[in-house]
Design an enzyme around this catalytic site. Structure first.
Site, mmCIF file in Angstrom:
data_model
loop_
_atom_site.group_PDB
_atom_site.id
_atom_site.type_symbol
_atom_site.label_atom_id
_atom_site.label_comp_id
_atom_site.label_asym_id
_atom_site.label_seq_id
_atom_site.Cartn_x
_atom_site.Cartn_y
_atom_site.Cartn_z
ATOM 1 N N HIS A 1 -12.403 37.743 37.233
ATOM 2 C CA HIS A 1 -10.968 37.978 37.246
ATOM 3 C C HIS A 1 -10.304 36.824 36.493
ATOM 4 C CE1 HIS A 1 -12.013 40.137 41.205
ATOM 5 N NE2 HIS A 1 -11.750 41.069 40.312
ATOM 6 N N TRP B 1 -13.734 32.375 39.737
ATOM 7 C CA TRP B 1 -15.002 32.121 40.420
ATOM 8 C C TRP B 1 -15.620 33.416 40.973
ATOM 9 C CZ3 TRP B 1 -10.419 29.557 41.787
ATOM 10 C CH2 TRP B 1 -10.223 28.318 41.159
ATOM 11 N N HIS B 2 -15.345 34.520 40.302
ATOM 12 C CA HIS B 2 -15.794 35.841 40.760
ATOM 13 C C HIS B 2 -16.750 36.461 39.751
ATOM 14 C CE1 HIS B 2 -11.776 36.158 43.212
ATOM 15 N NE2 HIS B 2 -12.637 35.293 43.722
ATOM 16 N N SER B 3 -17.767 35.746 39.354
ATOM 17 C CA SER B 3 -18.694 36.217 38.321
ATOM 18 C C SER B 3 -19.606 37.310 38.877
ATOM 19 C CB SER B 3 -19.539 35.052 37.821
ATOM 20 O OG SER B 3 -18.719 34.041 37.267
#
Length: 602
Positions: A313, A533-535
């Protein structure tokens, strides 16, 4: 060197989903020999992890429990790269994240099932598993009441969230408020925000403590090796039979490391996240033949989808000055241990106080109205009509107030601030992550984040900047913008930033932005947009001919005895922080493996 022990199941990676899956299997059948190999350290009862508010300080100093991935320079970002941290400890992101309890839209999981041909992965299948995983303290029909992961609203909420909700209720005449916007359906309402924090102890609720540490002392067959990095999966033909791993040398001088081997009699599960999992597969000979050939890796399976479909995101944090009576976490985020010792003492004795917070008490999963769509611009129209218009549970943007300065400038003024944060829920742009060496596990990946490659993603961030600014400048505590970290509007612009004596009236007109102002916002966004931090997505659960890597049973195509179980399997994005989806994947993987291996009681 080879271990004498042969394990039933080996987990290559010990992140959030891996702990859930391994913990469920171990609890169902304690005789199973299960090995978890994790590159990072243990976090058992470590204050930096169990004390919730310390997450940001750990992130800012790039603690040992993070891996940092630098993307290639991108013209979409003004020629810069972005640094994307990922979890590097037992429990992965669940032990270091923002603790935001945010669930996906039900239609996200229904897309996984219907659009990508994954039976058993729709919302009707995953919602019961997410209820199973949690104890949601307020209760509710879509929430769990007896699961290992605790979710609570802090009883001592900070006044930043309260003022945000108060302003929203008066300023926004169209949207309403709700007590719960995380029931898989509710969207476009303002709501208080829950956290992954135990309501009594005030401790972070992560998967390492609640699926592994809670049973490991009593089960010698559940083995965790930390500070070990998996090199590759070992095969006999196309049958996975174990893994090769080395001692972790991150932070130390490079040295010759003798690899060790662990054998698996029944299953290898790759669970090293969106960066680690595709890298392990590629080093094992599974991936795009051109990449494997480039690094002299013997091909086991031709699978070009490995490392593709990278998603995240897109996030920005904008700081504002606030009055001295604001309840902020600035001291915790920015000062040393001595400055927060009284808060530590309070937390230790009572499980209460600012140390139990993440600074985020309120927010909204927002969908644009007709005027908002005009502000976003015509480039978004097709995307809206095709993806959002007929799925009312899908938000376009998350917006909320963080009670602290959440920037990285050490010279920022030492005064109280609030950060307005926003991130796009379903960016169109995607990237990739591939190895650059067959043997050096610490070489930077060939990583392209993809941020803003598609201009559709830019307009919604411009809209979110304008929208978020209108909320805070009406909050009683508002004292102006910290201009150095805002767009630098031209002299005389009506959008100018700077310190202020106080808020504007609740009914004051919105700021009017010129075409030049919009361009300045867009340029600022390109220079400053970062990871959330949403890989996810790099080992996608799709049909093989659609660049898929795993099937609906999580089997890696073309192999036997090899699965992937972590957020890298997501075929499409979710409109939420990804920890909750990691719980769903972990619980679902435990069920699938139990069925495959005929293990009862999961």
């Amino acid at each position: 060197m080879s271990s004498d022990t042969v394990y039933d199941i080996i987990f290559a990676g010990g992140g959030a989903a891996a702990c859930v899956t391994a913990g469920r299997l171990a609890a169902a059948d304690p005789s199973l020999k299960i090995l978890i190999i994790e590159a990072g350290p243990h976090i058992r009862d470590v204050p930096d992890h169990v004390q919730p508010a310390l997450y940001f300080r750990n992130l800012a100093r790039a603690a040992d429990t993070f891996s940092l991935h630098l993307s290639q320079p991108s013209q979409s970002l003004g020629g810069r790269g972005v640094v994307v941290p990922s979890g590097r400890c037992l429990g992965g992101g669940s032990g270091i994240n923002f603790i935001m309890y945010t669930r996906a839209a039900a239609s996200d999981y229904d897309d996984w099932e219907a659009k990508y041909k994954n039976p058993g992965w729709g919302s009707k299948d995953l919602i019961p598993l997410l209820k199973k995983a949690e104890t949601y303290e307020p209760g509710g029909p879509t929430h769990g009441s007896n699961g290992p992961i605790h979710v609570s609203f802090r009883p001592d909420r900070i006044n930043v969230g309260e003022q945000f909700l108060e302003v929203a209720s008066k300023y926004d005449k169209e949207r309403t408020s709700a007590k719960d916007s995380n029931d898989f359906e509710t969207c476009n309402v303002y709501a208080p925000w829950a956290q992954y924090v135990h309501p009594v102890t005030g401790r972070r609720s992560d998967t390492a403590h609640h699926y592994i540490y809670n049973q490991i002392d009593g089960n010698p067959n559940l083995v965790v090796l930390t500070r070990k990095k998996v090199v590759k999966v070992l095969f006999e033909g196309n049958q996975a039979v174990g893994v090769e791993y080395i001692d972790d040398i991150q932070g130390r001088s490079k040295q010759t490391v003798t690899p060790s081997i662990a054998k698996a009699s029944r299953l290898v599960v790759v669970s090293a996240g969106a960066f680690g999992s595709p890298a392990i597969l590629e080093r094992s000979g599974i991936g795009n033949p051109e990449i494997l050939k480039k690094y002299d890796i013997l091909q086991i399976v031709d699978l070009p989808g490995v490392g593709e479909n990278y998603m995240d995101h897109n996030r920005l944090f904008l700081p504002y000055f606030v009055s001295d009576d604001a309840d902020t976490l600035d001291t915790i985020f920015r000062e040393g241990q001595s400055a927060i010792q009284s808060l530590v003492d309070e937390w230790t004795k009572t499980g209460k106080g600012l140390l139990t917070h993440n600074s985020i008490d309120a927010g909204i999963k927002m969908r644009p109205n007709a005027e908002d769509l005009r502000v976003i611009g015509p480039e978004f129209e097709q995307r809206w009509n095709e993806y959002f218009a007929n799925t009312p549970d899908k938000p376009v943007m998350w917006i909320g107030a963080l009670g602290a300065y959440a920037g990285t400038n050490p010279d920022a003024p030492r005064r109280k601030m609030v950060t307005m944060g926003y991130y796009s829920e379903y960016p169109v742009s995607v990237g990739h992550a591939h190895i650059t060496s067959a043997t050096d596990l610490y070489s930077q990946l060939n990583f392209h984040a993809g941020f803003l490659d598609n201009p559709v993603d830019l307009g919604i961030l411009r809209w979110a900047y304008k929208k978020s600014r209108e909320y805070i400048r009406r909050m009683k505590m508002y004292r102006g913008e910290y201009s150095e970290e805002h767009p630098q509007f031209s002299k005389g612009s009506k959008a100018g930033t700077g310190p202020a004596e106080g808020p504007v009236d609740i009914n004051a007109p919105d700021i009017v932005y010129s075409a030049e102002d919009d361009k300045i916002i867009d340029d600022f966004t390109r220079r400053n947009v970062e990871t959330t931090w949403h890989s996810i997505g790099t080992c996608a659960m799709k049909p093989r001919e659609k660049m898929g890597v795993v099937d609906p049973r999580l089997n890696v195509y073309g192999t036997k005895g090899l699965k992937v179980a972590d957020c890298s399997i997501t075929p499409s994005n979710v409109g939420a922080n990804t920890y909750n989806t990691a719980l769903a994947i972990g619980e679902k993987a435990a069920m699938i493996i139990a069925e495959d291996l005929e293990i009862k009681g999961v």
